[in-house]
Design a protein around this motif. Sequence first.
Motif, PDB file in Angstrom:
ATOM      1  N   GLU A   7       0.816  -1.220   0.000  1.00  0.00           N
ATOM      2  CA  GLU A   7       0.000   0.000   0.000  1.00  0.00           C
ATOM      3  C   GLU A   7       0.848   1.268   0.000  1.00  0.00           C
ATOM      4  N   GLY A   8       2.141   1.109   0.325  1.00  0.00           N
ATOM      5  CA  GLY A   8       3.021   2.265   0.321  1.00  0.00           C
ATOM      6  C   GLY A   8       3.152   2.915  -1.050  1.00  0.00           C
ATOM      7  N   PHE A   9       2.896   2.142  -2.118  1.00  0.00           N
ATOM      8  CA  PHE A   9       2.963   2.727  -3.460  1.00  0.00           C
ATOM      9  C   PHE A   9       1.918   3.829  -3.633  1.00  0.00           C
ATOM     10  N   TYR A  10       0.769   3.657  -2.981  1.00  0.00           N
ATOM     11  CA  TYR A  10      -0.273   4.675  -3.088  1.00  0.00           C
ATOM     12  C   TYR A  10       0.157   5.961  -2.374  1.00  0.00           C
ATOM     13  N   ALA A  59       8.744   1.682  -9.307  1.00  0.00           N
ATOM     14  CA  ALA A  59       7.496   0.966  -9.580  1.00  0.00           C
ATOM     15  C   ALA A  59       7.621   0.083 -10.820  1.00  0.00           C
ATOM     16  N   GLU A  60       8.300   0.589 -11.850  1.00  0.00           N
ATOM     17  CA  GLU A  60       8.476  -0.201 -13.077  1.00  0.00           C
ATOM     18  C   GLU A  60       9.268  -1.468 -12.790  1.00  0.00           C
ATOM     19  N   PHE A  61      10.304  -1.366 -11.948  1.00  0.00           N
ATOM     20  CA  PHE A  61      11.075  -2.557 -11.604  1.00  0.00           C
ATOM     21  C   PHE A  61      10.249  -3.546 -10.785  1.00  0.00           C
ATOM     22  N   ASP A 116      13.586  14.141 -10.717  1.00  0.00           N
ATOM     23  CA  ASP A 116      14.062  13.203  -9.701  1.00  0.00           C
ATOM     24  C   ASP A 116      12.900  12.641  -8.893  1.00  0.00           C
ATOM     25  N   SER A 117      11.971  13.503  -8.504  1.00  0.00           N
ATOM     26  CA  SER A 117      10.817  13.061  -7.710  1.00  0.00           C
ATOM     27  C   SER A 117       9.981  12.044  -8.471  1.00  0.00           C
ATOM     28  N   LEU A 118       9.742  12.326  -9.738  1.00  0.00           N
ATOM     29  CA  LEU A 118       8.938  11.423 -10.558  1.00  0.00           C
ATOM     30  C   LEU A 118       9.678  10.117 -10.843  1.00  0.00           C
ATOM     31  N   CYS A 119      10.984  10.229 -11.161  1.00  0.00           N
ATOM     32  CA  CYS A 119      11.752   9.029 -11.511  1.00  0.00           C
ATOM     33  C   CYS A 119      11.911   8.085 -10.326  1.00  0.00           C
ATOM     34  N   GLU A 132       0.692  -5.365  -8.637  1.00  0.00           N
ATOM     35  CA  GLU A 132      -0.487  -4.580  -9.019  1.00  0.00           C
ATOM     36  C   GLU A 132      -0.388  -3.144  -8.503  1.00  0.00           C
ATOM     37  N   ALA A 133       0.062  -2.986  -7.255  1.00  0.00           N
ATOM     38  CA  ALA A 133       0.202  -1.630  -6.700  1.00  0.00           C
ATOM     39  C   ALA A 133       1.262  -0.848  -7.470  1.00  0.00           C
ATOM     40  N   ALA A 134       2.341  -1.530  -7.832  1.00  0.00           N
ATOM     41  CA  ALA A 134       3.396  -0.867  -8.599  1.00  0.00           C
ATOM     42  C   ALA A 134       2.885  -0.460  -9.973  1.00  0.00           C
TER      43      ALA A 134
END
Length: 698
Positions: A56-59, A103-105, A94-97, A117-119
């Motif tokens: 859930e940390g991805f959110y 997430a992509e990895f 930098d913030s976006l990357c 799924e969260a990623a």
Amino acid sequence: MSRSSTRATLMTMRHRKLVSTWSPLATAFNAPPSKRINFTREDVGLFRMPELRTFEGFYLLRDNVENKSQDLIAEAISSQRQRKMVDIFDELSDSLCKVADLAEFIRIAHPKNKYMEAAEQACISICGVVESLNTHKPLYQALRKVVEQGDLKPTTEVDQHVARLFLFDFEQCGIHLPEAERLRVVRLNDYILQLGQKFMNGAAQPSVLPRSYVPESIRNYFPTSGENVIITGLCTNAENVQMREAAYRLYLQPSETQEELLRDLLLCRHELAKSCGFETYAHRALNASTMERPELVHEFIDQLSDQLRPRAEADFALMTQMKRKESGQPNVLAEIWDTPYFTTQLKRQSLEEQANEFLPYFSLGGCMEGLDNLLQALYGVRLENREMEPGESWHSDIYKLAVVHESEGLLGYIYCDFFERSGKPNQDCHFTIQGGKRLPDGTYQLPIVVVMLGLAQPRWAGPTLLSPARVDNLFHEMGHAMHSMLARTEYQHVTGTRCATDFAEVPSVLMEYFASDPRVLRTFARHFQTHKPISEDMLQRLCASKHLFAASETQLQVFYSALDQEYHGDMAQKGGNTTETLKAVQNRYYGLPHVENTAWQLRFSHLVGYGAKYYAYLISKTIASWIWQTYFESNPFNRQSGERYRAEILAHGGAVPSRQLVANFLQREMTPSVLANSLIHEIDTDETKIKELIVSRS
């Protein structure tokens, strides 16, 4: 003490002495990572990010970066701006990357569906943020004003170069165009993405054909489904020549669907380039590259092709000779489906290379020790295996390396995801999780990367053993990782491998030269059980085998590069059938003729990912060869050369135009003729060594 117990004690002592000859790093990698049960400590989160103790940390990461993006946009367009524009843009990038790359990895590498799924949701969200930025005209106009008129704050050449790169990224989406034209560019980009995905899916599909299409004598070699035969790929190493030929002809049969997809893809790319003010898509793709424009690529390809032709003809003549001897037919010729097979045969016959004979000398731990020794010699850098905290990694078989400089201290972290597992992508690659950059307080944001390989899991009885090709791949991917580690850039947008596509492979290809040098291999190629060094005879045969038929193999890469340029240049403007274009280019650049009623370009998925940039690997190899010959061929452990290479090439990432970096480092203008001559010199030198070795063995 009895005689038998004395003997057992001596054997144990001798065994311990042998084992102790491996370094701690080699010992760690020659055993599977230990699985730890966490009784006391809390999980620290993936990559030590507290937010990622759960999926859930991805959110939370997504929401945080969306809010931060809005703050940075407001700062960039404010009349009260207190920082350089490029500083704000790099912080935004930098913030976006940090979220998008992570997430992509995790999306492709994490074994748990909830994390994947969260990623993936985070990836989609970040794409949405980027799309909104690409249409933010006040933000674009603020950046464009700085690029064209200068910033209110003092700037350096690097600042100005990076700002221009940001502006080009903006304009690729057509934000500088009238609204109707911009919307057309957006639609073209979407359509190109869809066409590319469909083409790649089609390229990977097997050919399903009636049994009658396959000669009866080899029909049983292929899988079947009812009355159909399924051809899943090219049988390049099959001993049966009929099987090699049948697989080539049937797997590469033309497909109207694929042909239409490819033509539409090329046409849309051309229209996109024209809309954005470029003559062709190749001109757009090469903007800010090492080669700068397609005309220089064509000149390089033509000069290299002319010199390769007689050398490749000699390769094909030798293959024909081998084919006639093997078949007993005096009039047969080597065909395009024969080349991989006879390369393997020449290794076996002339160099007496036996299958898997080199494996015992290249344990994973031994190879990592070799890398460590090399990095210490060249840069004063060592690799330290670090124990991970609970929850830090995404699987139990991951290693973590700290890259430590003898005077600068910690440079960054490399996570090693080396072993195959269910659901993991079957590819060797390098992922940037966090890019390095200079922080406002003067400290450095440490780079974090992942190196992914697909090695077999170690067995309880011994370590994972690597084939010579796997050793090359390990050194190649660690070359990318060290590019990230050794860079020291002001901005993460241009750190390490974030440079021109046709330069990004130079450091990794250069590492393959070290992996192919007998002086380097002697430092770590030892039998994993006896620790006996690899014999000098085996070493020479191994290094020679990597260069067999180098001229014809290079000619094939020249042909592919020329075709890619033609598809994204003149042909895109004229239209027409892609196979007819292929025939003309093959006739000009390759020594073996086109096979009628085949269309291998319809299986060539690199046309999607490397559109107009397939030449990049060839150029990278050429530059790496030039660097090797100039600085390391006489001594691959030269510390002075290593320090200079780091300071003048690796440290800059993409912060300085790569063409300028190469010219400054090699102290010579990077012309097409100089590049072509460098590669030809290498091919000729290796050919001489191979002939001398074969003669000495006859």
